[in-house]
Scaffold this active site. Sequence first.
Site, mmCIF file in Angstrom:
data_model
loop_
_atom_site.group_PDB
_atom_site.id
_atom_site.type_symbol
_atom_site.label_atom_id
_atom_site.label_comp_id
_atom_site.label_asym_id
_atom_site.label_seq_id
_atom_site.Cartn_x
_atom_site.Cartn_y
_atom_site.Cartn_z
ATOM 1 N N ASP A 95 -8.281 -5.183 -6.647
ATOM 2 C CA ASP A 95 -7.968 -4.167 -5.643
ATOM 3 C C ASP A 95 -8.228 -2.771 -6.203
ATOM 4 O O ASP A 95 -7.663 -2.394 -7.227
ATOM 5 C CB ASP A 95 -6.487 -4.311 -5.248
ATOM 6 N N SER A 133 0.843 -1.188 0.000
ATOM 7 C CA SER A 133 0.000 0.000 0.000
ATOM 8 C C SER A 133 0.891 1.255 0.000
ATOM 9 O O SER A 133 1.874 1.281 -0.730
ATOM 10 C CB SER A 133 -0.937 -0.060 1.211
ATOM 11 N N HIS A 149 -6.146 -6.259 -2.152
ATOM 12 C CA HIS A 149 -5.096 -5.340 -1.717
ATOM 13 C C HIS A 149 -3.988 -6.043 -0.919
ATOM 14 O O HIS A 149 -4.266 -6.611 0.144
ATOM 15 C CB HIS A 149 -5.770 -4.278 -0.850
#
Length: 512
Positions: free
Chosen positions: A445, A183, A470
């Site tokens: 995602d 991320s 994700h």
Amino acid sequence: MVFRPAPWLGSLLLVSLWGLSDSVSLLRRLREHIQQFQESSGLGLGLDPGAGALPKEGWLEQPLDPFNASDRRSFLQRYWVNDQHWAGQDGPVFLHLGGEGSLWPGSVMRGHPAALAPVLGALVVGLEHRFYGLSVPAGGLDMAQLCYLSSRHALADVASARLALARLFNVSSSSPWICFGGSYAGSLAAWARLKFPHLIFASVASSAPVRAVLDFSEYNEVVSRSLTNTAIGGSPECRAVASAAFAEVERRLLSGPAALAELRAQLGACGPLGRVEDQAELLGVLQAVVGGAVQYDGQAGAPLSVRQLCGLLLAEPTNHSRLAPYHGLRRAAQIVMHSLGQRCLSFSRAETVAQLRNTEPSVSGVGDRQWLYQTCTEFGFYVTCEDPGCPFSQIPALPSQLDLCEQVFGLSASSIVRAVAQTNSYYGGQILEATQVLFVNGDTDPWHVLSVTQALGPSESALLIPSASHCLDMAPERPSDSPSLRLGRQKIFQQLQTWLRLAKENQVKDGI
Ligand SMILES: *[C@@H]1O[C@H](CO)[C@@H](O)[C@H](O)[C@H]1NC(C)=O
Ligand SMILES: *[C@@H]1O[C@H](CO)[C@@H](O)[C@H](O)[C@H]1NC(C)=O
Ligand SMILES: *[C@@H]1O[C@H](CO)[C@@H](O)[C@H](O)[C@H]1NC(C)=O
């Protein structure tokens, strides 16, 4: 009192404070929940607590302002070390970067990169991000302090930690250091290689949103697409009933006090829903329930997968009630609420603002204030639903998000627009000019659209894993993992082998 459906309410909703802060914090809490679940279940940890195998915790003294040598103030940055598998001084070092939250000991014990350490003989170090977890500088989170919070500061920490840790662990100067992150931390991993190629040999950037964007409408485009993805239990019908459920919630919001009271009871709201900004907050939280199911689909500890969500929304095939989707959404919200240990769902904009204004690190919990600051000063990333294709309530979220930056930090909308543009020109957005970076994404995602999903050159490669959510590639292996996820992890492993071979060749060339 007779409540008459107010024709102006619709347009008022359009200009109201549309709070996504609660929905952002719901997503952040989901992530925290999943991490804690995986941490406590020791999933794939292969760890015997009695055997001294627990990771070691350490602290580095870092300059608060790394860009001003006259400023002698410092803070303590936490790190975790797993040296169980280290081949010794010449072995590789895997530097797992923390992002916008606490970094857990599991960060060096399981999942990527730790799972690669035994075979590759790597030392694994996890570095917590400044201002998050226990790495918050003394003095709290007021504006005078927060000016030392940015990705650029975090990267300076990576560079100095890399040098300090090499001394501390007596790592040979020819050992390759490889950054990992997921991320926002995945972006940091890519940027660390971009900005410090002499210190970082290569990087694996998972689900890294390297392009900053003010209006992140693409988030819900992917959510919408993923709801129709049959490989993860979605279907075109599922997307349609999700839309119908939101339409029903909106209808109830406009149907008078009795309907509002019923809605409050049915959704388990903490307070009344009379205020327009709180109603907008409610729609945002419900969007986050659906977005969360997509973003964390198939992850251990996630309260709701896409398959489960669609199952709820579509109810029993025999129940053809018009209200079935609404009741499904309501149950989905309750499932998420219960798994997060919340008694009720808060939709109060005023409460949100008050919490975000609090400068006590302990009160801010998982770092909501810090992350809001970073979105206001660097990234934007404000999820909106204004395109006709968006399946949820189409209420402008952007003005309200920008208002939040103003209300909490006194930052103007125009400064946020400039900050987002500066971030992209500083790092290069999605055409980031680095070498030896592997970008890994999952195509369900919502964040992958801000990442790099096609190779940018011979030594900057990209892996787009079908039907993966994700950062799923970083999660500990599970028997239920899809063949495409297994294949993806294999490719990451092969890329690392190639890099480590290259590092060896360089060592030989340099006569080390
Ligand atoms: C650098 O730090 C010194 C000492 O704290 C301070 O007086 C000075 O104003 C700082 N310079 C900048 C450009 O921030
Ligand atoms: C560090 O490594 C060198 C060899 O590379 C060795 O001679 C030295 O003793 C080591 N120092 C420590 C403190 O382990
Ligand atoms: C069927 O739909 C009705 C809404 O009219 C709802 O009250 C009921 O709970 C649903 N039944 C099931 C089993 O989902």
